[in-house]
Write a protein that holds these residues in place. Structure first.
Motif, PDB file in Angstrom:
ATOM      1  N   ILE A  86      20.447  59.284 -18.732  1.00 46.45           N
ATOM      2  CA  ILE A  86      20.298  60.697 -18.374  1.00 46.45           C
ATOM      3  C   ILE A  86      19.110  61.316 -19.103  1.00 46.45           C
ATOM      4  O   ILE A  86      18.274  62.006 -18.501  1.00 46.45           O
ATOM      5  CB  ILE A  86      21.599  61.459 -18.693  1.00 46.45           C
ATOM      6  N   ARG A  87      19.005  61.068 -20.398  1.00 48.04           N
ATOM      7  CA  ARG A  87      17.898  61.654 -21.165  1.00 48.04           C
ATOM      8  C   ARG A  87      16.547  61.110 -20.696  1.00 48.04           C
ATOM      9  O   ARG A  87      15.574  61.854 -20.589  1.00 48.04           O
ATOM     10  CB  ARG A  87      18.086  61.372 -22.653  1.00 48.04           C
ATOM     11  N   ASP A 113      25.786  70.521 -24.361  1.00 44.22           N
ATOM     12  CA  ASP A 113      25.110  70.529 -25.662  1.00 44.22           C
ATOM     13  C   ASP A 113      23.854  71.387 -25.629  1.00 44.22           C
ATOM     14  O   ASP A 113      23.410  71.890 -26.668  1.00 44.22           O
ATOM     15  CB  ASP A 113      24.748  69.100 -26.084  1.00 44.22           C
ATOM     16  N   GLU A 114      23.278  71.527 -24.449  1.00 48.16           N
ATOM     17  CA  GLU A 114      22.070  72.349 -24.301  1.00 48.16           C
ATOM     18  C   GLU A 114      22.404  73.782 -23.907  1.00 48.16           C
ATOM     19  O   GLU A 114      21.505  74.582 -23.657  1.00 48.16           O
ATOM     20  CB  GLU A 114      21.153  71.720 -23.245  1.00 48.16           C
ATOM     21  N   LEU A 162      24.218  58.264 -21.431  1.00 48.47           N
ATOM     22  CA  LEU A 162      23.430  59.384 -21.947  1.00 48.47           C
ATOM     23  C   LEU A 162      21.965  58.983 -22.126  1.00 48.47           C
ATOM     24  O   LEU A 162      21.059  59.804 -21.935  1.00 48.47           O
ATOM     25  CB  LEU A 162      24.009  59.872 -23.277  1.00 48.47           C
ATOM     26  N   ALA A 219      21.413  60.203 -30.503  1.00 44.95           N
ATOM     27  CA  ALA A 219      21.124  61.561 -30.035  1.00 44.95           C
ATOM     28  C   ALA A 219      19.767  62.055 -30.503  1.00 44.95           C
ATOM     29  O   ALA A 219      19.069  62.765 -29.779  1.00 44.95           O
ATOM     30  CB  ALA A 219      22.217  62.510 -30.504  1.00 44.95           C
ATOM     31  N   ARG A 258      29.157  62.580 -18.111  1.00 47.25           N
ATOM     32  CA  ARG A 258      28.168  62.467 -19.201  1.00 47.25           C
ATOM     33  C   ARG A 258      27.097  63.556 -19.077  1.00 47.25           C
ATOM     34  O   ARG A 258      26.631  64.093 -20.082  1.00 47.25           O
ATOM     35  CB  ARG A 258      27.491  61.099 -19.169  1.00 47.25           C
ATOM     36  N   LEU A 259      26.711  63.862 -17.829  1.00 43.43           N
ATOM     37  CA  LEU A 259      25.717  64.913 -17.632  1.00 43.43           C
ATOM     38  C   LEU A 259      26.273  66.258 -18.092  1.00 43.43           C
ATOM     39  O   LEU A 259      25.549  67.073 -18.680  1.00 43.43           O
ATOM     40  CB  LEU A 259      25.304  64.985 -16.159  1.00 43.43           C
ATOM     41  N   ARG A 269      29.223  55.057 -22.978  1.00 44.54           N
ATOM     42  CA  ARG A 269      28.895  56.485 -22.925  1.00 44.54           C
ATOM     43  C   ARG A 269      27.488  56.715 -23.457  1.00 44.54           C
ATOM     44  O   ARG A 269      26.712  57.496 -22.898  1.00 44.54           O
ATOM     45  CB  ARG A 269      29.916  57.285 -23.738  1.00 44.54           C
ATOM     46  N   ARG A 270      27.161  56.044 -24.553  1.00 45.88           N
ATOM     47  CA  ARG A 270      25.814  56.190 -25.114  1.00 45.88           C
ATOM     48  C   ARG A 270      24.767  55.647 -24.147  1.00 45.88           C
ATOM     49  O   ARG A 270      23.676  56.223 -24.014  1.00 45.88           O
ATOM     50  CB  ARG A 270      25.734  55.451 -26.454  1.00 45.88           C
ATOM     51  N   GLN A 281      13.984  63.864 -19.192  1.00 47.04           N
ATOM     52  CA  GLN A 281      12.799  64.178 -19.994  1.00 47.04           C
ATOM     53  C   GLN A 281      11.515  63.678 -19.331  1.00 47.04           C
ATOM     54  O   GLN A 281      10.445  64.225 -19.560  1.00 47.04           O
ATOM     55  CB  GLN A 281      12.943  63.602 -21.403  1.00 47.04           C
ATOM     56  N   GLN A 312      25.892  66.387 -21.782  1.00 47.22           N
ATOM     57  CA  GLN A 312      24.498  66.619 -22.157  1.00 47.22           C
ATOM     58  C   GLN A 312      24.105  68.079 -21.933  1.00 47.22           C
ATOM     59  O   GLN A 312      23.506  68.706 -22.809  1.00 47.22           O
ATOM     60  CB  GLN A 312      23.590  65.696 -21.339  1.00 47.22           C
TER      61      GLN A 312
END
Length: 737
Positions: free
Chosen positions: A487-488, A579-580, A484, A438, A572-573, A480-481, A492, A576
């Protein structure tokens, strides 16, 4: 109120188990106290390498009296029922029960159970031995001739209880031949004698005098402070390593920081290798020049004692071991550099990635092709992306990564640069593992992005193809990781990828490998060469039909696995975005629209939707949407048919109907135009213009008119409201807030 002090003294507890053991001791004892009616004020647990300590303050001297009424069977019930009631209530005869009457159920027996309170000492004397016997160590064994299982031999138990300002009493009990008392010991070498304690303050002070720092957080502060002071005096700074600080604090009771040196020739080895060698083998810290950031040929060790020679012998011993380990590392490094990465990669043919997905070499082949195909979408050079992907896993079979698996990718970069590879290729070899967690950075260089995405997407599609998905808390392949990470990286770097297209093509490509169907593989390659990875939903369907008909009977099943993987990405999105601070229901509302597989556009649409719903117009329109949707659902269920369709403008009976219809037509055109250019804020602004006419319509118009034709036309108008709003998101999935 009295306090409880408990210490379990043993041989060295492994550092990795200490924090959990302290928390387990606190929870087990305090839960048992509360269950016994002893509600305490505060509790704190401590741990050193040789002791687990618990201090519980504000414990009542006696548990309260209790009275319980236990309802029994009816008067006149069978003997068997009465016997069971007497046994459960602890009564000798039915005469000890009372009879109560209920107007509806009649007379029944009641047992009144009164229990006097107990001295807290007696309760504690039962609780602590039970906690010790069932303590949940991750690993434990029997020591000596006793039956107690403990992580290391348990040597003594200190347990005292009493008021804060008066003398305390020993809580007397025995566990496997060890009797409780008020004695403990200090530092193993510097103060091994036993001493007695009365209460917690007395205990902490005497431990300090016996060279034991009880609080692990304070030991960590001492290590940080003394290490920083020593480094600063030499114009250096400590390379930060909080994990090592915590680990070393669990190895010592009296931390003493010392500085040593090693041969500067070893600095020719990559700094990551030097640092990991010193850390892994000797639990020592490395230092760097404060002005240049370059590693220095010095190290810091944390001793558990103050030596008479100032630590010279300890430093020398650690220095010898470090020199030997660095010599091994230099040998590994030099050996690896003699072999090109291409040659190393050939060894991957002998390594199974997964029994159903083939070897690492077969996986590398897929990843390399996908990286080349992704390259145009991320702005990377296809040749460099493919080259980096083909070399990305080669360092897995090197001597250095075999010794230190943590250096995978890192060593590949060094070896790639050493053999003259393009720096973009070398960086991609290192960065394709990012983000590893993360807090890790995502790759930003185009070639690195292509390889990182190809690696994770292939892994996800592969495990979905063989139905090895995460279930519940189980995720053995860290899928899952991986999702993510994709996605990141996408968000980004603001990448535009149609994931469903990629998943479909990968699913078929993996299926062709599993089934050894060369014709299928050629069909997939031809499709990607012709259309790229951004395919329309209609083309997906056509490809699935063609493959099912000509190449693979399970083509539809394979395509379905790709759709299921997209749902997994949606979940998963949501994680994410949650969390934001975003709302998961808005992600659901956007994903419910057809063809939503562009993560960047989904997030932008969610952001615009959230801003719209936070406005007065948005909240009002959501309410109107729900009203229209509820009426339609009720009436369509009643009629047994849908009322979707275009309303008859000539059948409108009121101006409010005509005005709403006109506004829907105008807004619909504006929304479509805004969505075509992906201006989601403009689409929401257009929807806001529906608010006034919709509110007026519901105030002035009766939808369920007596005239069936008029009613049907108005229901179709409601359907138009719902359809217009659902163009930007499925509002039925939005929750009330």
């Amino acid at each position: 109120m009295p306090d409880l002090l408990l210490e379990l003294f043993s041989e060295e507890i492994p550092a990795r188990m200490q924090a959990r053991a302290a928390e387990d001791l606190r929870k087990l004892v305090t839960d048992a106290l509360v269950d016994a009616g002893l509600v305490y004020e505060a509790a704190r647990a401590f741990v050193t390498p040789r002791r687990l300590t618990l201090n519980v303050t504000g414990v009542p001297a006696r548990s309260p009296d209790s009275r319980e009424e236990r309802k029994g069977p009816r008067v006149g019930a069978p003997e068997q029922a009465l016997a069971g009631f007497l046994k459960a209530a602890g009564l000798a005869s039915i005469d000890q029960a009372t009879v109560q009457s209920d107007p509806k159920k009649g007379d029944f027996y009641v047992a009144v159970l009164e229990k006097p309170g107990r001295d807290a000492k007696d309760v504690i004397a039962e609780i602590v031995p039970d906690v010790i016997r069932r303590f949940p160590w991750p690993k434990s064994m029997r020591w000596g001739s006793g039956w107690l299982r403990w992580v290391r031999p348990l040597q003594s138990i200190l347990c005292v209880f009493g008021p804060e300002t008066e003398d305390t009493d020993v809580v007397e009990f025995e566990v496997d031949g060890i009797r409780s008392g008020r004695s403990t010991r200090g530092h193993r070498f510097m103060a091994p004698e036993t001493f007695e304690v009365r209460r917690f303050d007395d205990y902490v002070e005497k431990l300090e005098n016996a060279f034991v720092v009880l609080d692990s957080a304070r030991r960590m502060d001492i290590i940080r402070g003394d290490a920083g002071t020593l480094a600063f005096a030499q114009g250096l700074e400590v390379v930060e390593d909080e994990g090592l600080v915590a680990e070393v604090a669990g190895l010592v009771e009296w931390p003493t920081v010392l500085m040593g040196t090693f041969d500067p020739a070893f600095l020719a080895i990559p700094p990551e290798v030097v640092r990991l060698t010193i850390r892994a083998n000797q639990k020592c810290f490395v230092l760097r020049d404060a002005s240049t950031g370059e590693l220095a040929n010095r190290f810091l060790l944390v001793s558990n004692l103050v030596a008479e020679d100032g630590g010279a012998e300890i430093i020398a011993g650690n220095g010898r071991v470090i020199a030997a380990r660095l010599s091994d590392a230099r040998f590994f490094f030099d050996t690896d550099r003699r072999v090109k990465l291409e040659e190393q990669a050939k060894k991957l043919h002998n390594i199974i990635f997964h029994e159903k997905l083939g070897t690492q070499a077969e996986r590398v082949e897929r990843v390399a092709r996908l990286a080349r195909e992704l390259a145009p979408l991320v702005g990377a050079d296809p040749e460099l992306a493919e080259r980096a992907a083909r070399l990305a896993k080669a360092d897995l079979v090197t001597e250095m990564v075999g010794e230190f698996p943590e250096l995978q990718g890192v060593m590949g970069r060094y070896y790639a640069l050493d053999q003259g590879e393009d720096p973009q290729v070398a960086d991609a070899i290192r960065d394709h593992y990012r983000p590893a967690g993360a807090g890790d950075e995502v790759p930003t260089a185009p070639v690195s992005m292509a390889v990182a995405l190809a690696d994770r997407l292939d892994m996800l599609a592969g495990f979905w193809a063989i139905d090895e998905k995460p279930t519940g808390s189980k995720d053995p392949y860290a899928l899952r990781r991986a999702a993510l990470g994709v996605i990141r990286t996408v968000l980004q770097n603001q990448l535009r990828l149609h994931l469903h297209s990629i998943f479909v093509m990968l699913a078929y490509r993996i299926e062709s490998q599993i089934s050894a169907d060369e014709a299928l593989a050629q069909a997939i390659d031809s499709t990607i060469a012709t259309h790229g990875l951004s395919l329309s939903a209609e083309l997906h369907e056509r490809i699935a039909d063609e493959i099912s008909r000509t190449h693979q009977p399970n083509g539809r099943k394979t395509a379905a696995s790709a759709a299921d993987l997209l749902v997994f990405f949606a979940d998963r999105l949501k994680v994410q975005l949650r969390d934001e601070g975003a709302r998961h229901d808005l992600v659901d509302a956007v994903f419910a629209l057809p063809g939503q597989d562009d993560l960047l556009m989904i997030v932008r649409r969610v952001e615009a939707l959230a801003a719209f719903l936070d406005s007065e117009d948005g909240a009002s329109l959501l309410t109107a949407y729900r009203r229209a949707a509820n009426i339609l659902r009720i009436e369509e269920k009643k009629d047994g048919r849908s009322h979707a369709g275009y309303p008859d403008q000539g059948a409108f009976a009121q101006d409010e109907e005509r005005q709403l219809f006109t506004r829907i037509e105008e807004v619909g055109s504006e929304v479509e135009a805004a969505l075509r250019v992906e201006d989601f804020a403009a689409a929401m602004a257009a929807l806001a213009r529906l608010r006034g006419p919709v509110d007026t319509f519901f105030e002035a118009v009766t939808v369920n008119a007596e005239d069936p034709a008029l009613r049907d036309n108005r229901l179709r108008l409601l359907s138009q409201i719902r359809g217009s709003i659902d163009r930007v998101a499925d509002f039925s999935r939005i929750e009330s807030h």
